[in-house]
Design an enzyme around this catalytic site. Structure first.
Site, PDB file in Angstrom:
ATOM      1  N   ALA A 246      53.107  21.910 -34.388  1.00  0.00           N
ATOM      2  CA  ALA A 246      53.225  23.321 -33.985  1.00  0.00           C
ATOM      3  C   ALA A 246      54.051  23.464 -32.713  1.00  0.00           C
ATOM      4  CB  ALA A 246      51.831  23.906 -33.778  1.00  0.00           C
ATOM      5  N   LYS A 247      54.788  24.592 -32.648  1.00  0.00           N
ATOM      6  CA  LYS A 247      55.694  24.814 -31.519  1.00  0.00           C
ATOM      7  C   LYS A 247      54.955  24.856 -30.179  1.00  0.00           C
ATOM      8  CE  LYS A 247      59.495  27.200 -33.669  1.00  0.00           C
ATOM      9  NZ  LYS A 247      59.784  28.439 -34.312  1.00  0.00           N
ATOM     10  N   ARG A 248      53.689  25.295 -30.212  1.00  0.00           N
ATOM     11  CA  ARG A 248      52.985  25.409 -28.934  1.00  0.00           C
ATOM     12  C   ARG A 248      52.621  24.038 -28.359  1.00  0.00           C
ATOM     13  NH1 ARG A 248      48.151  24.375 -30.897  1.00  0.00           N
ATOM     14  NH2 ARG A 248      47.906  25.041 -33.052  1.00  0.00           N
ATOM     15  N   ARG A 253      58.509  19.668 -28.258  1.00  0.00           N
ATOM     16  CA  ARG A 253      59.744  20.190 -27.653  1.00  0.00           C
ATOM     17  C   ARG A 253      60.501  19.098 -26.897  1.00  0.00           C
ATOM     18  NH1 ARG A 253      55.886  24.432 -26.490  1.00  0.00           N
ATOM     19  NH2 ARG A 253      55.685  23.731 -24.355  1.00  0.00           N
TER      20      ARG A 253
END
Ligand code: GLU
Length: 321
Positions: A246-248, A253
């Site tokens: 998930a991006k969170r 990242r």
């Protein structure tokens, strides 16, 4: 023919590890055969675009050692490289399809479609039941109309360089699909086809999450009389627990990995190993990867790749903060 690949990020946030992985695969396919790489910003959905994200993505790509021949900020023969500046091309393609009599206005809401279509399976979009195709096109619309493509008799067969043969009946599995939304924004499906053709992309290398769009795109290439590129859908990237990355999660990242002191060479080595390009993970520069494999042979792995668990430690330290 020169191999030309592209990386087409949506500037909606920081560079995701999954996007970096697709970008590396795309870069390898081009560079290993002396080809060209294009970067294109897919920024059509204005409310989702985050200010400064495009610059940060480009910075992270360059930091990893991925370079490109055309794209922002340098430009090139196929400029502009932001989709928001290319809408005249999409309009022209829509006109070509209109002239073929296969475009019609549709004012169905999402709920109308859900109600009229048979219940889709979890995570699937409802097949458009053709409501507005059957209606009177001159009737008063309930809301600004979207433009849909009428799809008939459309079985698409794709020989994907990673996944093998994939087939879909677009009429049955998707139905008539949107080319331009009611708010005037061109659909990803149309924009990507017009751009890949205009930019001379020979090989579309991207994540498997986009596979479900590919038959629609092949159909559009054919309808518009354009050359269909070769496709390479690389598997998805998962967290070390096998869950979606998930991006969170900070470990999803590239920027966060960099700020945590992880070297670009380590990330590149892990991504290349995950792709099957390296037999064992070892720190290396992107330039070290060229010449190791021949991408025309089955080189990429088909299995999802799990990011190393030491990266995921960032997630727990972030939640403890
Ligand atoms: N803009 C899309 C994304 O960021 C990629 C589209 C494509 O590669 O066709 O997911």
């Amino acid at each position: 023919m020169t191999v030309t690949t592209r990386f087409a990020p949506s500037p909606t946030g920081e560079l995701h590890v999954g996007s970096a992985w697709a970008a590396l695969a795309s870069w390898l396919v081009a560079r290993a055969s002396g080809g060209r790489v294009i970067v294109r910003m897919e920024d059509l959905d204005a409310p989702r675009v985050v200010e400064g994200a495009a610059e940060r993505i480009l910075h992270d790509l360059a930091w990893l050692g991925l370079d490109w021949d055309e794209g922002p900020p340098v430009g090139g023969p196929n400029a502009p490289y932001a989709q928001s500046q290319r809408t005249a091309l999409y309009e022209a393609a829509l006109d070509v399809l209109r002239a073929q009599g296969v475009v019609y206005p549709c004012d169905c809401s999402r709920t109308d479609i859900q109600r009229a279509a048979s219940a889709p399976h979890a995570g699937e979009e409802a097949v458009y039941p053709g409501t507005c195709q059957k209606g009177d096109p001159l009737r008063l619309m309930k809301r600004p109309a979207a433009m849909r493509l009428r799809v008939t008799d459309c079985r698409v067969r794709i020989e994907d360089r990673v996944c093998g043969v994939l087939e879909q009946d677009v009429e049955k599995d998707v139905g008539d699909f949107v080319l331009r939304r009611g708010d005037g924004v061109f659909a990803y499906q149309l924009a990507v086809v017009v751009d890949d053709a205009a930019m001379g992309v020979s090989d579309v290398v991207r994540g498997f999450d986009l596979w479900s769009s590919t038959p629609r795109q092949v159909h559009l290439f054919e309808r518009l009389g354009l050359n269909v590129p070769r496709y390479w859908h690389v598997p998805i990237v998962l967290g070390p627990d096998g869950e979606r990355l998930a991006k969170r999660r900070p470990s999803s990242r590239i920027g966060e990995l960099r700020r945590a002191g992880i070297a670009a060479e380590e990330i590149v080595g892990e991504l290349a190993f995950g792709l099957g390009w390296l037999k064992t993970p070892r720190p290396c520069r992107t330039s070290d990867l060229i010449g190791l494999n021949d991408p025309t042979r089955a080189t990429f792995r088909r299995e999802p790749w799990l990011v190393p668990s030491r990266w995921a430690r960032l997630d727990s330290s972030a939640s403890e903060r």
